[in-house]
Design a protein around this motif. Structure first.
Motif, PDB file in Angstrom:
ATOM      1  N   GLY A   1      24.195  40.668  41.234  1.00  0.00           N
ATOM      2  CA  GLY A   1      24.463  39.841  42.408  1.00  0.00           C
ATOM      3  C   GLY A   1      24.847  38.423  42.030  1.00  0.00           C
ATOM      4  N   ARG A   2      24.117  37.839  41.081  1.00  0.00           N
ATOM      5  CA  ARG A   2      24.429  36.478  40.655  1.00  0.00           C
ATOM      6  C   ARG A   2      25.756  36.415  39.904  1.00  0.00           C
ATOM      7  NH1 ARG A   2      18.338  34.578  38.668  1.00  0.00           N
ATOM      8  NH2 ARG A   2      17.496  34.299  40.789  1.00  0.00           N
ATOM      9  N   ALA A   3      26.042  37.456  39.117  1.00  0.00           N
ATOM     10  CA  ALA A   3      27.309  37.480  38.387  1.00  0.00           C
ATOM     11  C   ALA A   3      28.494  37.561  39.342  1.00  0.00           C
ATOM     12  CB  ALA A   3      27.332  38.646  37.404  1.00  0.00           C
ATOM     13  N   VAL A   4      28.366  38.396  40.375  1.00  0.00           N
ATOM     14  CA  VAL A   4      29.440  38.506  41.364  1.00  0.00           C
ATOM     15  C   VAL A   4      29.594  37.187  42.104  1.00  0.00           C
ATOM     16  CG1 VAL A   4      30.152  39.642  43.491  1.00  0.00           C
ATOM     17  CG2 VAL A   4      29.231  41.002  41.605  1.00  0.00           C
ATOM     18  N   ALA A   5      28.466  36.576  42.484  1.00  0.00           N
ATOM     19  CA  ALA A   5      28.524  35.293  43.186  1.00  0.00           C
ATOM     20  C   ALA A   5      29.189  34.223  42.322  1.00  0.00           C
ATOM     21  CB  ALA A   5      27.119  34.857  43.575  1.00  0.00           C
ATOM     22  N   ALA A   6      28.985  34.309  41.013  1.00  0.00           N
ATOM     23  CA  ALA A   6      29.575  33.329  40.094  1.00  0.00           C
ATOM     24  C   ALA A   6      31.002  33.700  39.691  1.00  0.00           C
ATOM     25  CB  ALA A   6      28.716  33.205  38.841  1.00  0.00           C
ATOM     26  N   GLY A   7      31.464  34.895  40.105  1.00  0.00           N
ATOM     27  CA  GLY A   7      32.814  35.331  39.752  1.00  0.00           C
ATOM     28  C   GLY A   7      32.954  35.830  38.342  1.00  0.00           C
ATOM     29  N   THR A   8      31.862  36.280  37.719  1.00  0.00           N
ATOM     30  CA  THR A   8      31.935  36.755  36.333  1.00  0.00           C
ATOM     31  C   THR A   8      31.793  38.266  36.216  1.00  0.00           C
ATOM     32  OG1 THR A   8      29.558  36.379  36.036  1.00  0.00           O
ATOM     33  CG2 THR A   8      31.053  34.577  35.433  1.00  0.00           C
ATOM     34  N   ALA A   9      31.531  38.967  37.307  1.00  0.00           N
ATOM     35  CA  ALA A   9      31.404  40.428  37.277  1.00  0.00           C
ATOM     36  C   ALA A   9      31.662  40.966  38.675  1.00  0.00           C
ATOM     37  CB  ALA A   9      30.017  40.848  36.789  1.00  0.00           C
ATOM     38  N   GLY A  10      31.894  42.280  38.734  1.00  0.00           N
ATOM     39  CA  GLY A  10      32.104  42.923  40.024  1.00  0.00           C
ATOM     40  C   GLY A  10      33.471  43.563  40.127  1.00  0.00           C
ATOM     41  N   ARG A  11      34.010  43.590  41.332  1.00  0.00           N
ATOM     42  CA  ARG A  11      35.267  44.284  41.604  1.00  0.00           C
ATOM     43  C   ARG A  11      36.052  43.503  42.642  1.00  0.00           C
ATOM     44  NH1 ARG A  11      35.888  49.738  45.174  1.00  0.00           N
ATOM     45  NH2 ARG A  11      34.534  48.462  46.469  1.00  0.00           N
ATOM     46  N   VAL A  12      37.347  43.398  42.429  1.00  0.00           N
ATOM     47  CA  VAL A  12      38.222  42.790  43.419  1.00  0.00           C
ATOM     48  C   VAL A  12      39.385  43.737  43.675  1.00  0.00           C
ATOM     49  CG1 VAL A  12      39.480  41.474  41.663  1.00  0.00           C
ATOM     50  CG2 VAL A  12      39.568  40.750  44.047  1.00  0.00           C
ATOM     51  N   ARG A  13      39.664  43.999  44.948  1.00  0.00           N
ATOM     52  CA  ARG A  13      40.715  44.944  45.347  1.00  0.00           C
ATOM     53  C   ARG A  13      41.925  44.150  45.846  1.00  0.00           C
ATOM     54  NH1 ARG A  13      37.621  47.802  49.969  1.00  0.00           N
ATOM     55  NH2 ARG A  13      37.223  45.578  50.333  1.00  0.00           N
ATOM     56  N   VAL A  14      43.050  44.328  45.152  1.00  0.00           N
ATOM     57  CA  VAL A  14      44.263  43.579  45.453  1.00  0.00           C
ATOM     58  C   VAL A  14      45.334  44.543  45.961  1.00  0.00           C
ATOM     59  CG1 VAL A  14      46.050  42.065  44.536  1.00  0.00           C
ATOM     60  CG2 VAL A  14      43.706  41.897  43.658  1.00  0.00           C
ATOM     61  N   ALA A  15      45.891  44.246  47.119  1.00  0.00           N
ATOM     62  CA  ALA A  15      47.034  44.991  47.643  1.00  0.00           C
ATOM     63  C   ALA A  15      48.272  44.127  47.440  1.00  0.00           C
ATOM     64  CB  ALA A  15      46.843  45.310  49.124  1.00  0.00           C
ATOM     65  N   CYS A  16      49.349  44.735  46.953  1.00  0.00           N
ATOM     66  CA  CYS A  16      50.515  43.957  46.554  1.00  0.00           C
ATOM     67  C   CYS A  16      51.804  44.643  46.984  1.00  0.00           C
ATOM     68  CB  CYS A  16      50.508  43.771  45.037  1.00  0.00           C
ATOM     69  SG  CYS A  16      51.873  42.785  44.401  1.00  0.00           S
ATOM     70  N   GLY A  17      52.748  43.862  47.493  1.00  0.00           N
ATOM     71  CA  GLY A  17      54.084  44.385  47.672  1.00  0.00           C
ATOM     72  C   GLY A  17      54.639  44.768  46.311  1.00  0.00           C
ATOM     73  N   GLU A  18      55.151  45.995  46.182  1.00  0.00           N
ATOM     74  CA  GLU A  18      55.439  46.532  44.852  1.00  0.00           C
ATOM     75  C   GLU A  18      56.418  45.679  44.047  1.00  0.00           C
ATOM     76  OE1 GLU A  18      56.702  50.488  45.593  1.00  0.00           O
ATOM     77  OE2 GLU A  18      58.675  49.930  46.388  1.00  0.00           O
ATOM     78  N   VAL A  19      57.345  44.992  44.701  1.00  0.00           N
ATOM     79  CA  VAL A  19      58.309  44.188  43.959  1.00  0.00           C
ATOM     80  C   VAL A  19      57.661  42.925  43.387  1.00  0.00           C
ATOM     81  CG1 VAL A  19      59.120  42.747  45.881  1.00  0.00           C
ATOM     82  CG2 VAL A  19      60.720  43.391  44.062  1.00  0.00           C
ATOM     83  N   LEU A  20      56.481  42.550  43.918  1.00  0.00           N
ATOM     84  CA  LEU A  20      55.791  41.347  43.443  1.00  0.00           C
ATOM     85  C   LEU A  20      54.798  41.631  42.320  1.00  0.00           C
ATOM     86  CD1 LEU A  20      55.109  39.709  46.917  1.00  0.00           C
ATOM     87  CD2 LEU A  20      56.670  38.848  45.174  1.00  0.00           C
ATOM     88  N   THR A  21      54.558  42.896  42.021  1.00  0.00           N
ATOM     89  CA  THR A  21      53.535  43.236  41.028  1.00  0.00           C
ATOM     90  C   THR A  21      53.845  42.631  39.667  1.00  0.00           C
ATOM     91  OG1 THR A  21      53.036  45.315  42.157  1.00  0.00           O
ATOM     92  CG2 THR A  21      52.312  45.098  39.881  1.00  0.00           C
ATOM     93  N   ALA A  22      55.037  42.908  39.129  1.00  0.00           N
ATOM     94  CA  ALA A  22      55.360  42.467  37.768  1.00  0.00           C
ATOM     95  C   ALA A  22      55.486  40.953  37.642  1.00  0.00           C
ATOM     96  CB  ALA A  22      56.619  43.164  37.275  1.00  0.00           C
ATOM     97  N   PRO A  23      56.248  40.272  38.523  1.00  0.00           N
ATOM     98  CA  PRO A  23      56.450  38.838  38.285  1.00  0.00           C
ATOM     99  C   PRO A  23      55.293  37.948  38.724  1.00  0.00           C
ATOM    100  CG  PRO A  23      57.661  39.512  40.229  1.00  0.00           C
ATOM    101  CD  PRO A  23      57.082  40.774  39.632  1.00  0.00           C
ATOM    102  N   LEU A  24      54.472  38.390  39.672  1.00  0.00           N
ATOM    103  CA  LEU A  24      53.437  37.511  40.220  1.00  0.00           C
ATOM    104  C   LEU A  24      52.027  37.967  39.883  1.00  0.00           C
ATOM    105  CD1 LEU A  24      52.447  35.178  41.928  1.00  0.00           C
ATOM    106  CD2 LEU A  24      52.845  36.561  43.985  1.00  0.00           C
ATOM    107  N   VAL A  25      51.698  39.220  40.198  1.00  0.00           N
ATOM    108  CA  VAL A  25      50.322  39.678  40.056  1.00  0.00           C
ATOM    109  C   VAL A  25      49.991  40.048  38.607  1.00  0.00           C
ATOM    110  CG1 VAL A  25      48.643  41.425  40.778  1.00  0.00           C
ATOM    111  CG2 VAL A  25      50.210  40.427  42.446  1.00  0.00           C
TER     112      VAL A  25
END
Length: 296
Positions: free
Chosen positions: A83-107
């Motif tokens: 819980g503390r690691a996730v709160a600090a941004g050092t562990a956990g999971r983040v789900r990113v949805a991306c327009g496919e043309v933006l995957t390579a140059p941006l994400v």
């Protein structure tokens, strides 16, 4: 049901062999430990410790519950760590949805940095050809943030990543290449040639069709594809002129003709209702720092 504190005290007493030493390690008093362990024994209806003149020993019941007590204490400690690691941004999971043309140059570049800077964070990436489908995915809570050209009708939290130029791509020797002293073209100029279009219903296709109508013309679409990146390849192969965002170029400026006046679109990050947690917030900040794709 036994309290976590009582189980923690039991484990500490078993580890150190006395109430006094356990109390010193846990910054409490022997009487406080004795009181909580007595309550635990009453709940379990059996003694857990033999109180000896010099320390304590586990009873048969104490030995029987020791392993489970340790697992409970360790599990609680793990909950706290995660819980503390996730709160600090050092562990956990983040789900990113991306327009496919933006995957390579941006994400992708942001993901590459995260593998080094956040090795204990799992990033799940979902790609979409449709801005509306991506927006619905985020709105349903199935992604922590979405990266996309600005969609229609979105009422949630929006952050501007940057402005992305839209250009024409032509094959070698095409009349539009160098057709003007500034090496630019117009919507009407593109409409005078066969065009590689995008699948009807695509947001970019709707926008470009509207631009052509505003210019009093229409594009002569000879082939369609769902992918702007594929449209670039078709244009360079001679199938027609493709009008695409620079994110579709793959870092290759071959055959690019800019518009005058310039064409472009906003690239934004969408957040679901309730905003971003620590991890999604950090990922968002990294995307904003990188900005929208630019001409190679």
């Amino acid at each position: 049901m036994p309290t976590l504190r009582a189980l923690e005290l039991l484990v500490a007493v078993l580890d150190h062999g006395s109430l006094t030493e356990a109390a010193r390690r846990l910054h409490t008093t022997p009487s406080a430990i004795s009181h909580q362990l007595a309550a635990l024994e009453r709940e379990l209806r059996t003694p857990l410790l033999h109180r000896l003149p010099r320390g304590v020993q586990a009873t048969a019941a104490g030995r029987a519950v020791e392993a489970d007590a340790r697992r409970a204490v360790e599990a609680a400690a793990a909950v706290t760590r995660v819980g503390r690691a996730v709160a600090a941004g050092t562990a956990g999971r983040v789900r990113v949805a991306c327009g496919e043309v933006l995957t390579a140059p941006l994400v992708a570049p942001v993901l590459a940095r995260w593998r080094h800077e956040h090795p204990d964070v799992v990033v799940e990436l979902a790609e979409f050809a449709s801005a509306d489908a991506l927006a619905a995915h985020v709105e349903a809570g199935d992604a922590d943030l979405g990266v996309i050209p600005r969609p229609r009708g979105w009422t949630g939290d929006v952050h501007l990543v940057g402005h992305e130029e839209v250009v024409a791509v032509v094959p070698p020797g095409h009349p539009l290449a160098g057709a003007t002293p500034t090496g630019t073209t117009t919507v009407a100029g593109v409409a005078a040639h066969p065009v590689v279009g995008l699948t009807p219903g695509n947001g970019l296709d709707r926008w470009l069709t509207g631009l052509a109508a505003d210019a009093g013309t229409a594009f002569d679409v000879v082939v369609r594809t769902r992918s702007a990146s594929t449209a670039v390849h078709l244009a360079r192969a001679g199938a027609g002129v493709a009008v695409v965002p620079v994110s579709a170029l793959g870092g290759d400026g071959t055959g690019v003709v800019r518009f005058d006046p310039p064409l472009g679109r906003d690239v934004v990050a969408l957040l679901p209702t309730g905003g971003a947690d620590a991890l999604a917030g950090q990922f968002l900040r990294d995307l904003l720092a990188r900005g929208a794709p630019q001409l190679p």
